[in-house]
Design a protein around this motif. Sequence first.
Motif, PDB file in Angstrom:
ATOM      1  N   ARG A  27       0.827  -1.210   0.000  1.00  0.00           N
ATOM      2  CA  ARG A  27       0.000   0.000   0.000  1.00  0.00           C
ATOM      3  C   ARG A  27       0.860   1.258   0.000  1.00  0.00           C
ATOM      4  NH1 ARG A  27      -3.260  -1.056   5.402  1.00  0.00           N
ATOM      5  NH2 ARG A  27      -1.072  -1.355   6.019  1.00  0.00           N
ATOM      6  N   ASN A  28       0.234   2.375  -0.358  1.00  0.00           N
ATOM      7  CA  ASN A  28       0.903   3.671  -0.362  1.00  0.00           C
ATOM      8  C   ASN A  28       0.843   4.278   1.034  1.00  0.00           C
ATOM      9  OD1 ASN A  28       2.047   6.144  -1.099  1.00  0.00           O
ATOM     10  ND2 ASN A  28       0.087   6.981  -1.800  1.00  0.00           N
ATOM     11  N   VAL A  29       1.625   3.697   1.959  1.00  0.00           N
ATOM     12  CA  VAL A  29       1.682   4.194   3.331  1.00  0.00           C
ATOM     13  C   VAL A  29       3.147   4.317   3.759  1.00  0.00           C
ATOM     14  CG1 VAL A  29      -0.546   3.186   3.988  1.00  0.00           C
ATOM     15  CG2 VAL A  29       1.555   1.857   4.329  1.00  0.00           C
ATOM     16  N   ARG A  38      -6.221  -0.972   8.282  1.00  0.00           N
ATOM     17  CA  ARG A  38      -6.674   0.365   7.900  1.00  0.00           C
ATOM     18  C   ARG A  38      -7.283   1.095   9.093  1.00  0.00           C
ATOM     19  NH1 ARG A  38     -11.188   3.048   6.490  1.00  0.00           N
ATOM     20  NH2 ARG A  38     -12.488   1.217   6.893  1.00  0.00           N
ATOM     21  N   ARG A  70      -5.511  13.743  -1.429  1.00  0.00           N
ATOM     22  CA  ARG A  70      -4.157  13.235  -1.179  1.00  0.00           C
ATOM     23  C   ARG A  70      -3.332  14.254  -0.406  1.00  0.00           C
ATOM     24  NH1 ARG A  70       0.089  11.084  -5.837  1.00  0.00           N
ATOM     25  NH2 ARG A  70       1.712  10.309  -4.411  1.00  0.00           N
ATOM     26  N   ASN A  73      -4.394  14.404   3.234  1.00  0.00           N
ATOM     27  CA  ASN A  73      -3.815  13.296   3.987  1.00  0.00           C
ATOM     28  C   ASN A  73      -2.351  13.594   4.330  1.00  0.00           C
ATOM     29  OD1 ASN A  73      -2.014  10.631   3.604  1.00  0.00           O
ATOM     30  ND2 ASN A  73      -3.913  10.082   4.642  1.00  0.00           N
ATOM     31  N   ALA A  74      -1.612  14.119   3.365  1.00  0.00           N
ATOM     32  CA  ALA A  74      -0.189  14.397   3.585  1.00  0.00           C
ATOM     33  C   ALA A  74       0.025  15.444   4.668  1.00  0.00           C
ATOM     34  CB  ALA A  74       0.458  14.863   2.276  1.00  0.00           C
ATOM     35  N   ALA A  93      -6.433  10.439  -5.783  1.00  0.00           N
ATOM     36  CA  ALA A  93      -6.230  10.322  -4.339  1.00  0.00           C
ATOM     37  C   ALA A  93      -5.202   9.251  -3.993  1.00  0.00           C
ATOM     38  CB  ALA A  93      -7.551  10.013  -3.639  1.00  0.00           C
ATOM     39  N   THR A  96      -5.522   7.332  -0.747  1.00  0.00           N
ATOM     40  CA  THR A  96      -5.427   8.011   0.546  1.00  0.00           C
ATOM     41  C   THR A  96      -6.797   8.310   1.138  1.00  0.00           C
ATOM     42  OG1 THR A  96      -5.235  10.140  -0.592  1.00  0.00           O
ATOM     43  CG2 THR A  96      -3.185   9.057   0.072  1.00  0.00           C
ATOM     44  N   ASP A  97      -7.862   8.258   0.317  1.00  0.00           N
ATOM     45  CA  ASP A  97      -9.204   8.507   0.851  1.00  0.00           C
ATOM     46  C   ASP A  97      -9.624   7.424   1.847  1.00  0.00           C
ATOM     47  OD1 ASP A  97      -9.130   7.084  -1.734  1.00  0.00           O
ATOM     48  OD2 ASP A  97     -11.278   6.795  -1.410  1.00  0.00           O
ATOM     49  N   TYR A  99      -7.885   6.646   4.342  1.00  0.00           N
ATOM     50  CA  TYR A  99      -7.335   7.065   5.635  1.00  0.00           C
ATOM     51  C   TYR A  99      -7.698   8.504   5.987  1.00  0.00           C
ATOM     52  CZ  TYR A  99      -4.567   3.128   4.026  1.00  0.00           C
ATOM     53  OH  TYR A  99      -4.189   1.912   3.516  1.00  0.00           O
ATOM     54  N   GLN A 100      -8.418   9.170   5.088  1.00  0.00           N
ATOM     55  CA  GLN A 100      -8.771  10.577   5.280  1.00  0.00           C
ATOM     56  C   GLN A 100     -10.289  10.710   5.380  1.00  0.00           C
ATOM     57  OE1 GLN A 100      -6.662  13.346   5.556  1.00  0.00           O
ATOM     58  NE2 GLN A 100      -8.600  14.296   6.161  1.00  0.00           N
TER      59      GLN A 100
END
Length: 211
Positions: A27-29, A38, A70, A73-74, A93, A96-97, A99-100
């Motif tokens: 994942r993009n984390v 999550r 995105r 989130n950052a 996104a 990232t949606d 986690y946001q």
Amino acid sequence: MGVGPWVGPWPDGDHWDRELLAGGDRRNVIDRYRYWTREAIVEDLDSSRHEFHVAIENWQHDFNIGTVVRNANAFAAQAVHIVGKRRWNRRGAMVTDRYQHVHHHPTVEDFVDFAASEGLSVVGIDNLPGSVALETASLPRRSVLVFGQEGPGLSEAVREVCSQVCSISQFGSTRSINAGVASGIAMHTWVRQHVFETERACGADGADGAL
């Protein structure tokens, strides 16, 4: 991108995702959240989100919304608010949606009612006549930064409820930058004013107190 299956004995804790431990996490984390569920990531982010919110008008299916999410989130925004159409293109996104927090307001009135109930100052970001340069403006700590539809910018209804409108200084031939780019600049400005400058002030106070 990512990591493979966990090597060695599995760690203990409810925040670990057993499927990711077994199969890997691509994942993009950030590394801190590798192999986390999550739900655990969202809970941890909720403990340290900043006090500002972000909103963007969506009357014509704006393709910038994914980038705004995105960026939110950052920069750890409290939430993103989409005003207008509910549907939006999530590709930008980059997941990232998940986690946001993203909320929908069908009308400007609904959005304004929400902002008032939370004690948030509505700050428009648009290069309108009479706007204040973002580089010199003071952004309220409890605020919601609002971006307009790509092209027409902020709607008249939103302009009327803004406590201030800030513009981003430009030096080339283009009339404007897109909302996705503008959102990143504005959020970073809020963070610089309310996170970095606060930390510097605390450091200075600490130094004075040590003398």
